[in-house]
Design a protein around this motif. Structure first.
Motif, PDB file in Angstrom:
ATOM      1  N   VAL A  96       8.658   8.930  48.111  1.00 28.60           N
ATOM      2  CA  VAL A  96       7.267   9.126  48.530  1.00 28.60           C
ATOM      3  C   VAL A  96       6.313   8.864  47.368  1.00 28.60           C
ATOM      4  N   SER A  97       6.726   9.250  46.153  1.00 25.21           N
ATOM      5  CA  SER A  97       5.843   9.046  44.990  1.00 25.21           C
ATOM      6  C   SER A  97       5.631   7.564  44.697  1.00 25.21           C
ATOM      7  N   ASP A  98       6.574   6.717  45.104  1.00 26.45           N
ATOM      8  CA  ASP A  98       6.388   5.272  44.944  1.00 26.45           C
ATOM      9  C   ASP A  98       5.339   4.737  45.924  1.00 26.45           C
ATOM     10  N   ARG A  99       5.155   5.435  47.042  1.00 29.14           N
ATOM     11  CA  ARG A  99       4.241   4.959  48.078  1.00 29.14           C
ATOM     12  C   ARG A  99       2.844   5.558  47.942  1.00 29.14           C
ATOM     13  N   VAL A 100       2.760   6.840  47.626  1.00 33.05           N
ATOM     14  CA  VAL A 100       1.443   7.500  47.611  1.00 33.05           C
ATOM     15  C   VAL A 100       1.002   7.897  46.208  1.00 33.05           C
ATOM     16  N   GLY A 101       1.866   7.714  45.207  1.00 26.85           N
ATOM     17  CA  GLY A 101       1.523   8.094  43.846  1.00 26.85           C
ATOM     18  C   GLY A 101       2.171   9.411  43.437  1.00 26.85           C
ATOM     19  N   ARG A 102       2.354   9.578  42.135  1.00 27.37           N
ATOM     20  CA  ARG A 102       3.010  10.796  41.637  1.00 27.37           C
ATOM     21  C   ARG A 102       2.147  12.024  41.907  1.00 27.37           C
ATOM     22  N   LYS A 103       0.853  11.913  41.644  1.00 28.56           N
ATOM     23  CA  LYS A 103      -0.038  13.066  41.712  1.00 28.56           C
ATOM     24  C   LYS A 103      -0.140  13.631  43.126  1.00 28.56           C
ATOM     25  N   ARG A 104      -0.368  12.776  44.106  1.00 30.15           N
ATOM     26  CA  ARG A 104      -0.517  13.260  45.491  1.00 30.15           C
ATOM     27  C   ARG A 104       0.778  13.868  45.997  1.00 30.15           C
ATOM     28  N   ALA A 105       1.903  13.232  45.671  1.00 26.61           N
ATOM     29  CA  ALA A 105       3.194  13.772  46.122  1.00 26.61           C
ATOM     30  C   ALA A 105       3.473  15.131  45.487  1.00 26.61           C
ATOM     31  N   LEU A 106       3.180  15.261  44.199  1.00 31.27           N
ATOM     32  CA  LEU A 106       3.414  16.532  43.499  1.00 31.27           C
ATOM     33  C   LEU A 106       2.490  17.631  44.009  1.00 31.27           C
ATOM     34  N   LEU A 107       1.220  17.302  44.244  1.00 29.84           N
ATOM     35  CA  LEU A 107       0.277  18.306  44.741  1.00 29.84           C
ATOM     36  C   LEU A 107       0.693  18.833  46.115  1.00 29.84           C
ATOM     37  N   ALA A 126       7.324  11.135  36.180  1.00 27.91           N
ATOM     38  CA  ALA A 126       6.021  11.664  35.770  1.00 27.91           C
ATOM     39  C   ALA A 126       5.968  11.861  34.260  1.00 27.91           C
ATOM     40  N   PHE A 127       7.045  12.372  33.688  1.00 24.63           N
ATOM     41  CA  PHE A 127       7.111  12.565  32.240  1.00 24.63           C
ATOM     42  C   PHE A 127       7.156  11.224  31.510  1.00 24.63           C
ATOM     43  N   ALA A 128       7.943  10.286  32.018  1.00 26.51           N
ATOM     44  CA  ALA A 128       8.119   9.003  31.337  1.00 26.51           C
ATOM     45  C   ALA A 128       6.832   8.195  31.318  1.00 26.51           C
ATOM     46  N   GLU A 129       6.077   8.220  32.418  1.00 30.09           N
ATOM     47  CA  GLU A 129       4.900   7.369  32.530  1.00 30.09           C
ATOM     48  C   GLU A 129       3.697   7.889  31.746  1.00 30.09           C
ATOM     49  N   VAL A 130       3.652   9.173  31.475  1.00 30.70           N
ATOM     50  CA  VAL A 130       2.446   9.735  30.873  1.00 30.70           C
ATOM     51  C   VAL A 130       2.405   9.557  29.351  1.00 30.70           C
ATOM     52  N   PHE A 131       3.561   9.287  28.733  1.00 32.70           N
ATOM     53  CA  PHE A 131       3.603   9.138  27.274  1.00 32.70           C
ATOM     54  C   PHE A 131       3.817   7.674  26.876  1.00 32.70           C
ATOM     55  N   PRO A 132       3.255   7.240  25.734  1.00 30.48           N
ATOM     56  CA  PRO A 132       3.497   5.876  25.245  1.00 30.48           C
ATOM     57  C   PRO A 132       4.914   5.729  24.686  1.00 30.48           C
ATOM     58  N   THR A 133       5.379   4.496  24.586  1.00 26.09           N
ATOM     59  CA  THR A 133       6.768   4.218  24.220  1.00 26.09           C
ATOM     60  C   THR A 133       7.175   4.838  22.892  1.00 26.09           C
ATOM     61  N   ASN A 134       6.306   4.769  21.889  1.00 27.32           N
ATOM     62  CA  ASN A 134       6.699   5.163  20.532  1.00 27.32           C
ATOM     63  C   ASN A 134       6.981   6.654  20.377  1.00 27.32           C
ATOM     64  N   VAL A 135       6.498   7.492  21.319  1.00 27.38           N
ATOM     65  CA  VAL A 135       6.778   8.939  21.249  1.00 27.38           C
ATOM     66  C   VAL A 135       7.342   9.464  22.566  1.00 27.38           C
ATOM     67  N   ARG A 136       7.691   8.562  23.475  1.00 22.64           N
ATOM     68  CA  ARG A 136       8.060   8.975  24.828  1.00 22.64           C
ATOM     69  C   ARG A 136       9.269   9.906  24.847  1.00 22.64           C
ATOM     70  N   TYR A 137      10.280   9.588  24.062  1.00 25.08           N
ATOM     71  CA  TYR A 137      11.502  10.405  24.036  1.00 25.08           C
ATOM     72  C   TYR A 137      11.186  11.785  23.446  1.00 25.08           C
ATOM     73  N   SER A 138      10.550  11.800  22.284  1.00 22.30           N
ATOM     74  CA  SER A 138      10.246  13.061  21.606  1.00 22.30           C
ATOM     75  C   SER A 138       9.352  13.956  22.461  1.00 22.30           C
ATOM     76  N   ALA A 139       8.260  13.401  22.974  1.00 20.38           N
ATOM     77  CA  ALA A 139       7.288  14.193  23.724  1.00 20.38           C
ATOM     78  C   ALA A 139       7.868  14.694  25.046  1.00 20.38           C
ATOM     79  N   GLU A 165      -3.287   9.904  37.544  1.00 26.02           N
ATOM     80  CA  GLU A 165      -2.261   9.210  38.305  1.00 26.02           C
ATOM     81  C   GLU A 165      -1.620   8.171  37.391  1.00 26.02           C
ATOM     82  N   THR A 166      -0.287   8.098  37.401  1.00 25.99           N
ATOM     83  CA  THR A 166       0.400   7.190  36.469  1.00 25.99           C
ATOM     84  C   THR A 166       1.251   6.131  37.160  1.00 25.99           C
ATOM     85  N   ALA A 167       1.382   6.181  38.472  1.00 27.76           N
ATOM     86  CA  ALA A 167       2.253   5.230  39.166  1.00 27.76           C
ATOM     87  C   ALA A 167       1.830   3.790  38.867  1.00 27.76           C
TER      88      ALA A 167
END
Length: 454
Positions: free
Chosen positions: A302-313, A359-372, A426-428
């Protein structure tokens, strides 16, 4: 003979990556369920026989907690290394360590054989395993999602998220089968060891798949930039992205607490407070886990169709409503009503867990994505997941059996989670190769990227 196109090759690699991630996550939760079960029943007799029964159980459960306590350190160190040396190499290391420690636990001599060294070695193995698991959870997610096509990230996320309830079902079914087909003495002697040793099969398959998975495109792209040489992932994650880390941690505190409430505390509440037979309670929990599997997959799709934020809310709001009805429905002691309550509760909670990886992967940039991501994920487990069964038991006792104090606490956590989702972007579909933050509050990373490139 048909030649593989770049798109087809990329999709095949993405499928291998998600297979590797799900196997690692499955092994993690398989171990969690197995060790949790034997820590309260088998290990006190074999590793702490010199203590009285109550102290032996407490000591055994303490070894369980030690493994959880080691995870944050693993998340911090593995997260930093994963952002420096790559997702693939680190994932090969963590899954190998996980498998070796599980097998060694299954082969560990008892107190009767080597004395005090037996519990000491058990604690050491739990610390090592907890450390590896701290890095495995986030690393496996990123390896899959950084390979995934933009329009399928939610689907892959849901597949990773379903591993927790699926592994709970498999692990409990294995223990139930072994205990039902073996004598009590045989199960105490060697039967409990079989699942730990057999987990080596999962490990070998996981290593084989991960060897065949290339490094993620996002990390390869990042290594070409100057920021890869000048950046300090862990330091930069704390300094530039602390607000996003805190927001994501607070968001996931709600689903984490409710998941542990369902799989750990509810079983005790049904049997000890409501007097529901243990076999009935076990069946109800299996039904709830089956609903959780469906919830995770549906949430990702569903998050692929309507977005992460709407599905989570939507899932968070539905979980809050069900939370208000949960204990009254359990109090009916009607099997159908209790099954409905637990199925809906676990299902909508797991919808959020199924979206969490992406949701976690998309919100952070690549260089700190794993750590953050690792800091946020592990922080939620540490502060909201682990303590909730103990806090729930205390609140029920404080309320003389009334669950409303616990409902108030879980409702507050759920509302906090809802608020953190609502204030986020929204990060989708976002570019996973970027080196700048998706949120204005962490826009300082733009300056870091420009400074490194200068």
């Amino acid at each position: 003979m048909q030649t593989a196109t770049p798109e087809r090759s990329s999709l095949a690699m993405a499928n291998r990556a998600v297979s590797a991630a799900t196997l690692g996550t499955a092994l993690e939760w398989f171990d969690f369920t197995l060790y949790g079960a034997v820590a309260a029943t088998i290990l006190p007799k074999l590793f702490f026989p010199a203590l009285d029964p109550t102290s032996a159980i407490l000591a055994s459960l303490a070894t369980f907690s030690v493994g959880l306590a080691a995870r944050p350190l693993g998340a911090i160190i593995c997260g930093h290394l994963g952002d420096k040396v790559g997702r693939r190499n680190l994932m090969l290391g963590t899954v190998s360590v996980m498998g070796i420690t599980s097998v060694l636990m299954g082969l560990l001599p008892t107190y009767a054989q080597i004395g005090v060294f037996a519990p000491l070695l058990l604690v050491i193995l739990r610390i090592v395993q907890g450390f590896a698991l701290g890095g495995e959870s986030t690393g496996g997610q990123l390896m899959a999602l950084e390979h995934a096509p933009a329009d399928r990230r939610g689907k892959y996320s849901g597949l990773i998220g379903m591993c927790a309830p699926l592994s709970q079902i498999v692990a409990n079914a294995v223990l139930l089968t072994l205990s039902a087909t073996m004598s009590a003495q045989a199960f105490l002697s060697y039967g409990w060891r079989i699942p730990f040793v057999a987990s080596v099969v999962l490990v070998l398959v996981g290593i084989y798949i991960r060897v065949r998975v290339s490094e993620t495109p996002a990390f390869v792209e990042m290594k070409r930039s100057a920021i890869a040489q000048k950046g300090r992932p862990l330091h930069d994650a704390f300094r530039l992205h602390y607000k996003t880390i805190l927001r994501m941690m607070l968001f996931f505190c709600g689903p984490t607490a409710l998941f542990y409430l369902a799989v750990v505390f509810t079983l005790s509440y049904l049997t000890n407070t409501l007097g529901v037979p243990k076999q009935t309670s076990f069946i109800l929990l299996m039904i709830a886990n089956a609903c959780a599997i469906v919830g995770s997959i549906v949430g990702g799709l569903v998050s692929d169709r309507v977005g992460r934020k709407r599905a989570l809310l939507f899932a968070s709001a539905a979980t809050f409503v069900i939370m208000l009805c949960y204990f009254p429905m359990l109090g009916t002691k009607s099997f159908a009503v209790m099954a409905l309550a637990m199925g809906l509760f676990m299902g909508f909670t797991q919808v959020q867990t199924g979206i969490q990886p992406v949701a976690f992967a998309e919100v952070f940039p690549t260089n700190v994505r794993y750590s953050a991501s690792a800091l946020a994920f592990t922080g939620a487990s540490l502060f909201a997941g682990g303590p909730i069964p103990v806090v729930a038991t205390w609140l029920i006792k404080l309320g003389n059996g009334s669950p409303w104090g616990l409902v108030a606490l879980c409702g507050a956590l759920n509302l906090l989670s809802f608020a953190m989702i609502a204030i986020g972007p929204e990060t989708a579909g976002i570019d996973m190769n970027r080196l700048d933050s998706v949120e204005d509050v962490t826009g300082q990373s733009d300056a870091l990227a420009r400074g490194a490139s200068a």
